[in-house]
Motif scaffolding. Structure first.
Motif, PDB file in Angstrom:
ATOM      1  N   PRO A   5      -7.816  -0.938  -3.763  1.00  7.26           N
ATOM      2  CA  PRO A   5      -8.906  -1.869  -4.066  1.00  7.26           C
ATOM      3  C   PRO A   5      -8.598  -3.312  -3.677  1.00  7.26           C
ATOM      4  O   PRO A   5      -9.519  -4.079  -3.377  1.00  7.26           O
ATOM      5  N   PHE A   6      -7.322  -3.706  -3.663  1.00  5.18           N
ATOM      6  CA  PHE A   6      -6.966  -5.064  -3.250  1.00  5.18           C
ATOM      7  C   PHE A   6      -7.166  -5.243  -1.746  1.00  5.18           C
ATOM      8  O   PHE A   6      -7.552  -6.320  -1.285  1.00  5.18           O
ATOM      9  N   LEU A   7      -6.892  -4.199  -0.977  1.00  8.78           N
ATOM     10  CA  LEU A   7      -7.176  -4.229   0.448  1.00  8.78           C
ATOM     11  C   LEU A   7      -8.674  -4.390   0.685  1.00  8.78           C
ATOM     12  O   LEU A   7      -9.109  -5.147   1.561  1.00  8.78           O
ATOM     13  N   LEU A   8      -9.479  -3.700  -0.111  1.00  8.99           N
ATOM     14  CA  LEU A   8     -10.927  -3.837  -0.031  1.00  8.99           C
ATOM     15  C   LEU A   8     -11.354  -5.253  -0.388  1.00  8.99           C
ATOM     16  O   LEU A   8     -12.241  -5.832   0.257  1.00  8.99           O
ATOM     17  N   ALA A   9     -10.730  -5.841  -1.392  1.00  9.41           N
ATOM     18  CA  ALA A   9     -11.061  -7.219  -1.786  1.00  9.41           C
ATOM     19  C   ALA A   9     -10.762  -8.197  -0.655  1.00  9.41           C
ATOM     20  O   ALA A   9     -11.546  -9.118  -0.387  1.00  9.41           O
ATOM     21  N   ALA A  10      -9.626  -8.012   0.023  1.00 12.24           N
ATOM     22  CA  ALA A  10      -9.284  -8.886   1.141  1.00 12.24           C
ATOM     23  C   ALA A  10     -10.303  -8.755   2.270  1.00 12.24           C
ATOM     24  O   ALA A  10     -10.677  -9.747   2.916  1.00 12.24           O
ATOM     25  N   LEU A  11     -10.766  -7.532   2.508  1.00 10.69           N
ATOM     26  CA  LEU A  11     -11.776  -7.314   3.550  1.00 10.69           C
ATOM     27  C   LEU A  11     -13.076  -8.020   3.194  1.00 10.69           C
ATOM     28  O   LEU A  11     -13.676  -8.713   4.030  1.00 10.69           O
ATOM     29  N   ILE A  12     -13.535  -7.854   1.966  1.00  9.99           N
ATOM     30  CA  ILE A  12     -14.794  -8.470   1.540  1.00  9.99           C
ATOM     31  C   ILE A  12     -14.676  -9.992   1.551  1.00  9.99           C
ATOM     32  O   ILE A  12     -15.653 -10.700   1.857  1.00  9.99           O
ATOM     33  N   ALA A  13     -13.485 -10.523   1.257  1.00  7.54           N
ATOM     34  CA  ALA A  13     -13.281 -11.969   1.267  1.00  7.54           C
ATOM     35  C   ALA A  13     -13.190 -12.547   2.674  1.00  7.54           C
ATOM     36  O   ALA A  13     -13.083 -13.762   2.837  1.00  7.54           O
ATOM     37  N   CYS A  45       0.815  -1.218   0.000  1.00  6.32           N
ATOM     38  CA  CYS A  45       0.000   0.000   0.000  1.00  6.32           C
ATOM     39  C   CYS A  45       0.846   1.265   0.000  1.00  6.32           C
ATOM     40  O   CYS A  45       0.293   2.362   0.146  1.00  6.32           O
ATOM     41  N   LEU A  46       2.157   1.152  -0.167  1.00  8.40           N
ATOM     42  CA  LEU A  46       2.968   2.348  -0.374  1.00  8.40           C
ATOM     43  C   LEU A  46       2.524   3.062  -1.647  1.00  8.40           C
ATOM     44  O   LEU A  46       2.785   4.260  -1.813  1.00  8.40           O
ATOM     45  N   LYS A  47       1.843   2.345  -2.548  1.00  8.60           N
ATOM     46  CA  LYS A  47       1.217   2.979  -3.710  1.00  8.60           C
ATOM     47  C   LYS A  47      -0.272   2.647  -3.664  1.00  8.60           C
ATOM     48  O   LYS A  47      -0.752   1.729  -4.352  1.00  8.60           O
ATOM     49  N   ARG A  77     -18.347 -12.906  -2.943  1.00  6.45           N
ATOM     50  CA  ARG A  77     -17.378 -13.006  -1.849  1.00  6.45           C
ATOM     51  C   ARG A  77     -17.002 -14.450  -1.510  1.00  6.45           C
ATOM     52  O   ARG A  77     -15.998 -14.691  -0.835  1.00  6.45           O
ATOM     53  N   ASP A  78     -17.804 -15.422  -1.970  1.00  4.58           N
ATOM     54  CA  ASP A  78     -17.472 -16.819  -1.730  1.00  4.58           C
ATOM     55  C   ASP A  78     -16.548 -17.386  -2.798  1.00  4.58           C
ATOM     56  O   ASP A  78     -16.138 -18.545  -2.715  1.00  4.58           O
ATOM     57  N   ARG A  79     -16.184 -16.568  -3.794  1.00  2.00           N
ATOM     58  CA  ARG A  79     -15.298 -17.029  -4.861  1.00  2.00           C
ATOM     59  C   ARG A  79     -13.850 -16.977  -4.390  1.00  2.00           C
ATOM     60  O   ARG A  79     -13.517 -16.330  -3.389  1.00  2.00           O
ATOM     61  N   PRO A  80     -12.933 -17.655  -5.093  1.00  2.00           N
ATOM     62  CA  PRO A  80     -11.515 -17.584  -4.731  1.00  2.00           C
ATOM     63  C   PRO A  80     -11.016 -16.132  -4.703  1.00  2.00           C
ATOM     64  O   PRO A  80     -11.454 -15.296  -5.492  1.00  2.00           O
ATOM     65  N   LEU A  81     -10.093 -15.853  -3.797  1.00  2.00           N
ATOM     66  CA  LEU A  81      -9.603 -14.489  -3.625  1.00  2.00           C
ATOM     67  C   LEU A  81      -8.987 -13.951  -4.919  1.00  2.00           C
ATOM     68  O   LEU A  81      -9.074 -12.747  -5.195  1.00  2.00           O
ATOM     69  N   ILE A  82      -8.390 -14.801  -5.737  1.00  2.00           N
ATOM     70  CA  ILE A  82      -7.787 -14.348  -6.981  1.00  2.00           C
ATOM     71  C   ILE A  82      -8.830 -13.702  -7.887  1.00  2.00           C
ATOM     72  O   ILE A  82      -8.547 -12.736  -8.599  1.00  2.00           O
ATOM     73  N   GLU A  83     -10.066 -14.180  -7.842  1.00  2.00           N
ATOM     74  CA  GLU A  83     -11.107 -13.602  -8.690  1.00  2.00           C
ATOM     75  C   GLU A  83     -11.550 -12.243  -8.163  1.00  2.00           C
ATOM     76  O   GLU A  83     -11.844 -11.335  -8.941  1.00  2.00           O
ATOM     77  N   LEU A  84     -11.586 -12.084  -6.850  1.00  2.00           N
ATOM     78  CA  LEU A  84     -11.868 -10.767  -6.288  1.00  2.00           C
ATOM     79  C   LEU A  84     -10.722  -9.808  -6.592  1.00  2.00           C
ATOM     80  O   LEU A  84     -10.946  -8.622  -6.835  1.00  2.00           O
ATOM     81  N   PHE A  85      -9.506 -10.332  -6.596  1.00  2.00           N
ATOM     82  CA  PHE A  85      -8.357  -9.505  -6.979  1.00  2.00           C
ATOM     83  C   PHE A  85      -8.470  -9.066  -8.438  1.00  2.00           C
ATOM     84  O   PHE A  85      -7.999  -7.984  -8.801  1.00  2.00           O
TER      85      PHE A  85
END
Length: 407
Positions: free
Chosen positions: A205-213, A197-199, A296-304
């Motif tokens: 949005p990836f941080l948001l994806a991890a939260l939703i997952a 997250c330095l950028k 949100r039940d899908r693999p994290l790679i798909e949310l990414f």
């Protein structure tokens, strides 16, 4: 297509992609060490040197370059003319803790350190892509996905200007892999995510994806890292994190019109620079968050993958940030390899691939950006709209050849 022809076709495609990757890397490293190159990296190095001296670099950017917003409190603003004054900005306070690991030596040494870390990041990305493809299509399939990942033209432009993008993408891959592991690994994955997250224009949005997952340990670790790092910079520069964030946002308005994406188009159409980012954030991130929540039940790679598309569109980016679309390319490739009859996945993979493999000169044309936009959105839609693939898009132990590869 018979298995032997399929293997030969994948091998030939891998060779072509690896040749392109080698050419992009050669040109990128040659330009990285050319005079007057690596301009973004030099700016980050300059900012870091002032932080080391206990000064807020954004104060100097405002006073001497008339960019950003004035300091709220009187602080030391004497420049060191032997190294110069930073004239851009746009990075959050916690980035200066992450940057300390890269910019602690002199400029020439930091340049070489960046070059080495970039090579390591490229190798890590290739290994990840290989180990995504190998379980479903054997070594040939793994090599094909690895070649496709490293053949992105953005690697060249990233090296040319000395951007963080290649390092951030490798960190996000590390976070993705660790978040699939044990609770302890998830804490470590969160730390890596916080460093990425330095950028935040990429990583947010990836941080948001991890939260939703539901990766709450990882999100907590990332936020803890960013919070502690911001406090460290506050103590070092006598600038509160809130003030520095406001300075960062204000400074970014000075170059936002140069964005290669929706931001640049909206600014050129007359939208106020101060409004374009929040408008796009609402128009892009809110639907993306809703889609991720629904899946949100899908693999994290798909949310990414959804996060990657949203991240590329929601704020200022240039073509070097296209590397985030690897999170769309690789899982699409896994699906296309695993289900040989899934022509839609194959077409989507090819479209996303062309959007990333094409030389930077081609991406300057508005028509090509329109194609990229359709490819990225369509590729992510193919992933989340169809049944989840059986094999996870994450590193696993090297398997024997799958039936799909040997039948």
């Amino acid at each position: 297509m018979t298995p032997s022809y399929r293997t030969a076709a994948l091998g030939l495609a891998s060779a072509v992609l690896l040749l392109g990757a080698a050419l992009y890397q050669y040109r990128g490293y040659r330009l990285l060490f050319a005079p007057e190159s690596a301009v973004d990296l030099k700016q980050r190095w300059l900012e870091q040197q002032y932080v080391f001296r206990g000064q807020n670099p954004f104060d100097l950017t405002y006073i001497y370059c008339k960019l950003g917003r004035p300091p709220l409190h009187e602080r030391k603003v004497e420049p060191d003319w032997t190294i110069g004054v930073p004239d851009s900005g746009g990075y959050p306070p916690w980035a200066f803790v992450s940057g300390a690991a890269l910019f602690w030596p002199g400029w020439e040494q930091s340049l070489w350190l960046y070059a080495v870390l970039s090579a390591v990041a490229l190798a890590g990305t290739a290994v990840w892509a290989y180990r995504c493809g190998a379980p479903v299509a054997g070594r040939t399939g793994g090599l094909f996905l690895a070649a496709g990942a490293v053949a992105a033209a953005a690697y060249c432009t990233t090296l040319q200007v000395g951007q963080y993008t290649n390092l951030v993408i490798a960190a996000l891959i590390g976070a993705l892999v660790l978040c699939a592991g044990s609770p302890r690994q998830q804490w470590l994955g969160g730390l890596v995510l916080g460093i990425a997250c330095l950028k935040p224009t990429i990583s947010g949005p990836f941080l948001l994806a991890a939260l939703i997952a539901g990766k709450y340990r990882a999100v907590a670790a990332a936020l803890l890292y960013m919070g502690v790092a911001s406090l460290v910079v506050w103590g070092q520069t006598a600038t509160t994190p809130v003030e520095m964030l406001l300075q960062m946002l204000s400074a970014s308005e000075g170059f936002i019109q140069d964005g290669q994406g929706l931001v640049g188009l909206l600014v050129s159409s007359g939208l106020n620079r101060g409004l374009v980012t929040p408008v796009l954030a609402a128009a892009v991130l809110l639907p993306a968050a809703a889609l991720m929540w629904a899946r949100r039940d899908r693999p994290l790679i798909e949310l990414f993958a959804v996060a990657a598309v949203a991240g590329r569109l929601w704020t200022y980016h240039r073509n070097y940030d296209n590397l985030m679309l690897l999170f769309v390319l690789v899982p699409l490739g896994v699906r296309a390899l695993q289900y040989a009859g899934d022509r839609l996945a194959a077409v989507a993979f090819l479209a996303v691939g062309v959007s990333l493999w094409a030389p930077a000169a081609v991406t300057e044309y508005p028509a090509f950006f329109a194609f990229q936009l359709c490819a990225w959105i369509g590729g992510a839609a193919v992933l989340v709209a169809r049944p989840a693939a059986d094999a996870p898009a994450a590193p696993v132990p090297e398997p024997a050849l799958a039936p799909a590869a040997t039948a």
